[in-house]
Motif scaffolding. Structure first.
Motif, PDB file in Angstrom:
ATOM      1  N   LYS A   2      -8.224  10.995 -27.256  1.00  0.00           N
ATOM      2  CA  LYS A   2      -8.839  10.533 -28.495  1.00  0.00           C
ATOM      3  C   LYS A   2     -10.214   9.918 -28.233  1.00  0.00           C
ATOM      4  O   LYS A   2     -11.092   9.924 -29.091  1.00  0.00           O
ATOM      5  N   GLU A   3     -10.395   9.409 -27.024  1.00  0.00           N
ATOM      6  CA  GLU A   3     -11.661   8.744 -26.682  1.00  0.00           C
ATOM      7  C   GLU A   3     -12.764   9.740 -26.318  1.00  0.00           C
ATOM      8  O   GLU A   3     -13.936   9.479 -26.556  1.00  0.00           O
ATOM      9  N   VAL A   8      -7.800  13.976 -30.430  1.00  0.00           N
ATOM     10  CA  VAL A   8      -9.106  14.249 -29.823  1.00  0.00           C
ATOM     11  C   VAL A   8     -10.195  13.400 -30.471  1.00  0.00           C
ATOM     12  O   VAL A   8      -9.979  12.791 -31.524  1.00  0.00           O
ATOM     13  N   ARG A   9     -11.346  13.390 -29.824  1.00  0.00           N
ATOM     14  CA  ARG A   9     -12.463  12.601 -30.357  1.00  0.00           C
ATOM     15  C   ARG A   9     -13.065  13.236 -31.608  1.00  0.00           C
ATOM     16  O   ARG A   9     -13.412  12.540 -32.574  1.00  0.00           O
ATOM     17  N   GLY A  10     -13.186  14.545 -31.582  1.00  0.00           N
ATOM     18  CA  GLY A  10     -13.773  15.223 -32.735  1.00  0.00           C
ATOM     19  C   GLY A  10     -13.562  16.720 -32.644  1.00  0.00           C
ATOM     20  O   GLY A  10     -13.345  17.274 -31.572  1.00  0.00           O
ATOM     21  N   ILE A  11     -13.586  17.373 -33.816  1.00  0.00           N
ATOM     22  CA  ILE A  11     -13.432  18.825 -33.901  1.00  0.00           C
ATOM     23  C   ILE A  11     -14.556  19.398 -34.753  1.00  0.00           C
ATOM     24  O   ILE A  11     -14.794  18.932 -35.877  1.00  0.00           O
ATOM     25  N   GLU A  27     -18.864  13.678 -35.925  1.00  0.00           N
ATOM     26  CA  GLU A  27     -18.047  14.229 -34.849  1.00  0.00           C
ATOM     27  C   GLU A  27     -17.179  15.401 -35.305  1.00  0.00           C
ATOM     28  O   GLU A  27     -16.835  16.268 -34.498  1.00  0.00           O
ATOM     29  N   THR A  28     -16.806  15.407 -36.585  1.00  0.00           N
ATOM     30  CA  THR A  28     -15.851  16.383 -37.097  1.00  0.00           C
ATOM     31  C   THR A  28     -16.389  16.990 -38.388  1.00  0.00           C
ATOM     32  O   THR A  28     -16.485  16.311 -39.413  1.00  0.00           O
TER      33      THR A  28
END
Length: 251
Positions: free
Chosen positions: A75-76, A98-101, A128-129
Motif C-alpha cells: 500500500k505504501e 497498492v499505492r495507486g492504479i 495516483e489513481t
C-alpha cells in the motif's frame, strides 16, 4: 449468448489493436480494424458493462489471483497499470493493496465510468489513481515517462489482434524487475479452442490462450516466464488463467 463461454467476452475487454500486416491471429479479415470495433462496441455498451453475467464475481476472483501472484504488493509503494481497465471492476479489488492504479483503455466511455468509480466508490487520490483513454499502439505519448511495478490485463487479450506488439508495449511501462500479469480464458494445451460465436467476431479475435502461447509471448518480449496457473473456478463463468512474467532487473 453462447454456451461455449463467449457470453463473458463482453466484459473486461477493451482492445488496443491497430491494422497491420502479418501479425493477425485467427481467421479474420486483416482489413477489419479490431481496435476501432472494440472502441465502438465498449463506448456503446459502457453503461451496461458492470451488468454482464458474473462481471463483479469475476472481478473479485481475478483480484484474489493478482494478489496471490504478487504477494509483495504494498500500500505504501506499489504502483500498478491496468491495461484495458474497463469501468474499474478489477482495479477496485486490487486498489486496497497498492499505492495507486492507473487505468488505460481504448474506450472513452468506460474510462469515464472508471474515473467516476475511482472517485466516488474508492475515494482514490486522483494524482495516483486515474484512468485515461488511449490506443497503446498508436498514441505513443500516452503516460510519458511513467513506469510501474506491476502491469496487468484481465479478460481482454482475446480481443486483441496484435498480441506480440501489445505485450511489447506493456513491457515498456514496467520498471526493471517489474511484473506483467495476463488473465484470460484458459485453454488446455493440445486441445482445439472453442469457436468464437459469429456475433462476437467483429471484436473478438480468439477464444483464449494456452501456457505455450503465453510463454512464447513473454519470452519474445524479453521477459522471464514465471508461471501459468488456473484462477479459482466459478461454475457459472468460464475458466481463467493467470500468467506471470518478470522484466529483467537490468533492463
Amino acid at each position: 449468448m453462447s454456451s461455449t463461454g463467449d457470453h463473458h467476452h463482453e466484459h473486461h475487454a477493451h482492445a488496443t489493436h491497430t491494422h497491420g500486416h502479418g501479425h493477425g491471429h485467427g481467421d479474420h479479415d486483416h482489413h477489419h480494424d479490431f481496435a476501432e470495433a472494440n472502441k465502438q462496441h465498449f463506448n456503446e455498451n459502457a453503461n451496461t458493462f458492470d451488468e454482464w453475467p458474473r462481471a463483479k464475481e469475476r472481478a473479485k476472483r481475478v483480484g484474489v489471483a493478482i494478489r496471490e501472484a504478487v504477494p509483495t504488493l504494498s500500500k505504501e509503494s506499489t504502483t500498478v497499470l491496468e491495461f484495458a481497465c474497463g469501468t474499474g471492476l478489477v482495479a477496485k479489488e486490487v486498489y486496497p493493496f497498492v499505492r495507486g492504479i492507473v487505468g488505460l483503455d481504448i474506450s472513452s466511455g468506460v474510462v469515464e465510468l472508471c474515473n467516476k468509480r475511482f472517485k466516488e466508490e474508492m475515494g482514490a487520490d486522483e494524482k495516483e489513481t486515474y484512468a485515461v483513454a488511449a490506443n497503446i499502439l498508436t498514441d505513443k505519448d500516452v503516460l510519458p515517462g511513467k513506469l510501474f511495478d506491476v502491469v496487468f490485463c484481465a479478460s481482454a487479450y482475446h480481443h486483441f489482434e496484435f498480441h506480440t506488439e501489445i505485450t511489447a508495449a506493456l513491457v515498456g511501462f514496467l520498471k526493471p524487475g517489474g511484473t506483467l500479469l495476463i488473465i484470460d480464458n484458459y485453454q488446455k494445451s493440445g486441445e482445439a479452442a472453442p469457436e468464437v460465436p459469429q456475433e462476437h467476431r467483429h471484436h473478438v479475435t480468439r477464444y483464449g490462450f494456452t501456457e505455450e502461447d503465453m510463454r512464447k509471448l513473454f519470452v519474445e518480449a524479453g521477459l522471464g516466464f514465471i508461471g501459468y496457473n488456473e484462477v479459482e473456478k466459478d461454475p457459472e463463468d468460464m475458466n481463467l488463467f493467470i500468467a506471470k512474467a518478470v522484466k529483467p532487473a537490468g533492463n
